[in-house]
Write a protein that holds these residues in place. Structure first.
Motif, PDB file in Angstrom:
ATOM      1  N   SER A  48      48.237  45.442  40.682  1.00  0.00           N
ATOM      2  CA  SER A  48      48.247  46.150  39.581  1.00  0.00           C
ATOM      3  C   SER A  48      48.358  45.465  38.038  1.00  0.00           C
ATOM      4  CB  SER A  48      48.925  47.541  39.896  1.00  0.00           C
ATOM      5  OG  SER A  48      48.547  48.069  40.792  1.00  0.00           O
ATOM      6  N   SER A  49      49.365  44.834  38.069  1.00  0.00           N
ATOM      7  CA  SER A  49      49.884  44.106  36.907  1.00  0.00           C
ATOM      8  C   SER A  49      48.850  43.254  36.412  1.00  0.00           C
ATOM      9  CB  SER A  49      51.295  43.526  36.925  1.00  0.00           C
ATOM     10  OG  SER A  49      52.332  44.537  37.236  1.00  0.00           O
ATOM     11  N   LEU A  50      48.452  42.490  37.644  1.00  0.00           N
ATOM     12  CA  LEU A  50      47.395  41.511  37.120  1.00  0.00           C
ATOM     13  C   LEU A  50      46.059  42.024  36.509  1.00  0.00           C
ATOM     14  CD1 LEU A  50      47.821  39.017  40.012  1.00  0.00           C
ATOM     15  CD2 LEU A  50      48.635  38.585  37.654  1.00  0.00           C
ATOM     16  N   TYR A  51      45.656  43.205  37.082  1.00  0.00           N
ATOM     17  CA  TYR A  51      44.266  43.887  36.746  1.00  0.00           C
ATOM     18  C   TYR A  51      44.654  44.458  35.481  1.00  0.00           C
ATOM     19  CZ  TYR A  51      44.644  48.703  38.073  1.00  0.00           C
ATOM     20  OH  TYR A  51      45.096  50.138  38.154  1.00  0.00           O
ATOM     21  N   ARG A  52      45.824  44.797  35.069  1.00  0.00           N
ATOM     22  CA  ARG A  52      45.924  45.579  33.901  1.00  0.00           C
ATOM     23  C   ARG A  52      46.040  44.223  32.814  1.00  0.00           C
ATOM     24  NH1 ARG A  52      50.273  50.432  34.316  1.00  0.00           N
ATOM     25  NH2 ARG A  52      49.034  51.954  35.754  1.00  0.00           N
ATOM     26  N   MET A  53      46.118  43.172  32.972  1.00  0.00           N
ATOM     27  CA  MET A  53      46.354  42.180  32.397  1.00  0.00           C
ATOM     28  C   MET A  53      44.766  41.529  31.841  1.00  0.00           C
ATOM     29  SD  MET A  53      49.843  40.067  33.470  1.00  0.00           S
ATOM     30  CE  MET A  53      48.960  38.566  33.545  1.00  0.00           C
ATOM     31  N   GLY A  54      44.008  42.107  32.613  1.00  0.00           N
ATOM     32  CA  GLY A  54      42.541  41.584  32.380  1.00  0.00           C
ATOM     33  C   GLY A  54      42.076  40.812  33.512  1.00  0.00           C
ATOM     34  N   LEU A  55      42.782  40.448  34.583  1.00  0.00           N
ATOM     35  CA  LEU A  55      42.349  39.485  35.709  1.00  0.00           C
ATOM     36  C   LEU A  55      41.576  40.278  36.638  1.00  0.00           C
ATOM     37  CD1 LEU A  55      45.752  37.467  35.652  1.00  0.00           C
ATOM     38  CD2 LEU A  55      43.483  36.850  34.613  1.00  0.00           C
ATOM     39  N   LEU A  56      40.617  40.798  36.346  1.00  0.00           N
ATOM     40  CA  LEU A  56      39.984  41.783  37.001  1.00  0.00           C
ATOM     41  C   LEU A  56      39.275  40.906  38.445  1.00  0.00           C
ATOM     42  CD1 LEU A  56      38.326  44.007  34.158  1.00  0.00           C
ATOM     43  CD2 LEU A  56      40.224  44.693  35.859  1.00  0.00           C
ATOM     44  N   GLN A  57      38.200  40.085  37.991  1.00  0.00           N
ATOM     45  CA  GLN A  57      37.741  39.444  39.016  1.00  0.00           C
ATOM     46  C   GLN A  57      38.580  38.708  39.803  1.00  0.00           C
ATOM     47  OE1 GLN A  57      34.270  40.131  39.574  1.00  0.00           O
ATOM     48  NE2 GLN A  57      34.830  39.469  41.617  1.00  0.00           N
ATOM     49  N   PRO A  58      39.533  37.948  39.730  1.00  0.00           N
ATOM     50  CA  PRO A  58      40.471  37.227  40.452  1.00  0.00           C
ATOM     51  C   PRO A  58      41.356  38.312  41.408  1.00  0.00           C
ATOM     52  CG  PRO A  58      40.596  36.436  38.207  1.00  0.00           C
ATOM     53  CD  PRO A  58      39.621  37.642  38.151  1.00  0.00           C
ATOM     54  N   VAL A  59      41.511  39.572  40.888  1.00  0.00           N
ATOM     55  CA  VAL A  59      42.058  40.570  41.732  1.00  0.00           C
ATOM     56  C   VAL A  59      41.134  41.060  42.786  1.00  0.00           C
ATOM     57  CG1 VAL A  59      43.169  42.697  41.977  1.00  0.00           C
ATOM     58  CG2 VAL A  59      43.982  41.209  40.179  1.00  0.00           C
ATOM     59  N   ILE A  60      39.953  41.334  42.516  1.00  0.00           N
ATOM     60  CA  ILE A  60      38.888  41.763  43.378  1.00  0.00           C
ATOM     61  C   ILE A  60      38.799  40.703  44.334  1.00  0.00           C
ATOM     62  CG2 ILE A  60      36.312  42.352  43.712  1.00  0.00           C
ATOM     63  CD1 ILE A  60      36.431  43.649  40.873  1.00  0.00           C
ATOM     64  N   ASN A  61      38.724  39.360  44.133  1.00  0.00           N
ATOM     65  CA  ASN A  61      38.470  38.310  44.827  1.00  0.00           C
ATOM     66  C   ASN A  61      39.614  38.360  46.225  1.00  0.00           C
ATOM     67  OD1 ASN A  61      35.928  37.854  43.586  1.00  0.00           O
ATOM     68  ND2 ASN A  61      36.800  35.997  42.463  1.00  0.00           N
ATOM     69  N   ALA A  62      40.777  38.351  45.377  1.00  0.00           N
ATOM     70  CA  ALA A  62      41.964  38.291  46.293  1.00  0.00           C
ATOM     71  C   ALA A  62      42.075  39.408  47.305  1.00  0.00           C
ATOM     72  CB  ALA A  62      43.215  38.110  45.398  1.00  0.00           C
ATOM     73  N   ILE A  63      42.056  40.388  46.646  1.00  0.00           N
ATOM     74  CA  ILE A  63      42.048  41.690  47.864  1.00  0.00           C
ATOM     75  C   ILE A  63      40.780  41.653  48.633  1.00  0.00           C
ATOM     76  CG2 ILE A  63      41.807  44.510  47.819  1.00  0.00           C
ATOM     77  CD1 ILE A  63      43.344  44.380  45.242  1.00  0.00           C
ATOM     78  N   THR A  64      39.593  41.568  48.560  1.00  0.00           N
ATOM     79  CA  THR A  64      38.510  41.451  49.401  1.00  0.00           C
ATOM     80  C   THR A  64      38.611  40.316  50.333  1.00  0.00           C
ATOM     81  OG1 THR A  64      37.082  40.104  47.734  1.00  0.00           O
ATOM     82  CG2 THR A  64      36.905  42.861  47.872  1.00  0.00           C
ATOM     83  N   GLN A  65      39.332  39.126  49.984  1.00  0.00           N
ATOM     84  CA  GLN A  65      39.580  38.102  51.101  1.00  0.00           C
ATOM     85  C   GLN A  65      40.718  38.644  51.959  1.00  0.00           C
ATOM     86  OE1 GLN A  65      40.213  34.603  48.955  1.00  0.00           O
ATOM     87  NE2 GLN A  65      38.242  34.560  48.114  1.00  0.00           N
ATOM     88  N   VAL A  66      41.644  39.184  51.394  1.00  0.00           N
ATOM     89  CA  VAL A  66      42.851  39.493  52.309  1.00  0.00           C
ATOM     90  C   VAL A  66      42.495  40.961  53.178  1.00  0.00           C
ATOM     91  CG1 VAL A  66      45.456  40.563  52.033  1.00  0.00           C
ATOM     92  CG2 VAL A  66      44.510  38.472  50.530  1.00  0.00           C
ATOM     93  N   LEU A  67      41.843  41.691  52.762  1.00  0.00           N
ATOM     94  CA  LEU A  67      41.764  43.024  53.454  1.00  0.00           C
ATOM     95  C   LEU A  67      41.343  42.952  54.806  1.00  0.00           C
ATOM     96  CD1 LEU A  67      40.348  45.666  51.028  1.00  0.00           C
ATOM     97  CD2 LEU A  67      42.461  45.869  52.465  1.00  0.00           C
TER      98      LEU A  67
END
Length: 172
Positions: free
Chosen positions: A18-37
């Motif tokens: 959540s902190s990362l996406y609030r800092m604007g790192l949207l695509q990296p967060v999407i990539n990380a979560i979709t890879q981990v889920l």
């Protein structure tokens, strides 16, 4: 690591994702979560999977992928309800459960449920689906009013007023 929580500058206790996406790192967060889920197993990690879906929904919403966001939050609701039902069965069958752990998990799952309803309400406002938004906000108010989750009920009250005003209703 994505779910590791810490206090931010506004004294909010937020997961790293959540902190990362609030800092604007949207695509990296999407990539990380979709890879981990797909690799998060059942059991205690089930709550982690539910929380990751909740965060992913928010990131999809921010990036304009509202239908994907709604799907993530609906999955959060379904999985949280299923986990709570399973957990309830297990605790009635076993008298030697760790009550503290169960209470913490139940609190957290209720928070995720309330948050998912609030999120779907907000997403519905963006889609101009005011009746759907109002229904979600009413759910939040019913679940959270007078509980430790009161802050969500307060937000939902504002959302409900907005949804009703746009529908021409003046009495909320």
């Amino acid at each position: 690591i994505l779910l590791q929580s810490r206090h931010n500058q506004w004294r909010q206790f937020l997961p790293l994702a959540s902190s990362l996406y609030r800092m604007g790192l949207l695509q990296p967060v999407i990539n990380a979560i979709t890879q981990v889920l797909p690799h998060v197993q059942a059991g205690k990690n089930k709550i982690n999977k539910i929380e990751l879906n909740n965060i992913l929904g928010d990131v999809y919403w921010i990036t304009g992928k509202i239908q994907k966001a709604i799907c993530c939050q609906k999955k959060t609701l379904t999985d949280a309800a299923h986990y709570l039902a399973t957990r309830k069965r297990q605790t009635t069958e076993s008298s030697s459960s760790n009550t503290c752990s169960i209470d913490r998990d139940n609190y957290y799952l209720k928070m995720l449920t309330v948050d998912a309803h609030l999120s779907i309400g907000l997403y519905s406002i963006d889609l101009w689906e005011r009746a759907q938004a109002a229904e979600q906000f009413e759910q939040v108010i019913a679940l959270a009013t007078g509980t430790a989750h009161q802050a969500w009920a307060d937000k939902a009250t504002v959302g409900l007023a907005l949804a009703c005003a746009h529908r021409g209703e003046t009495d909320v």
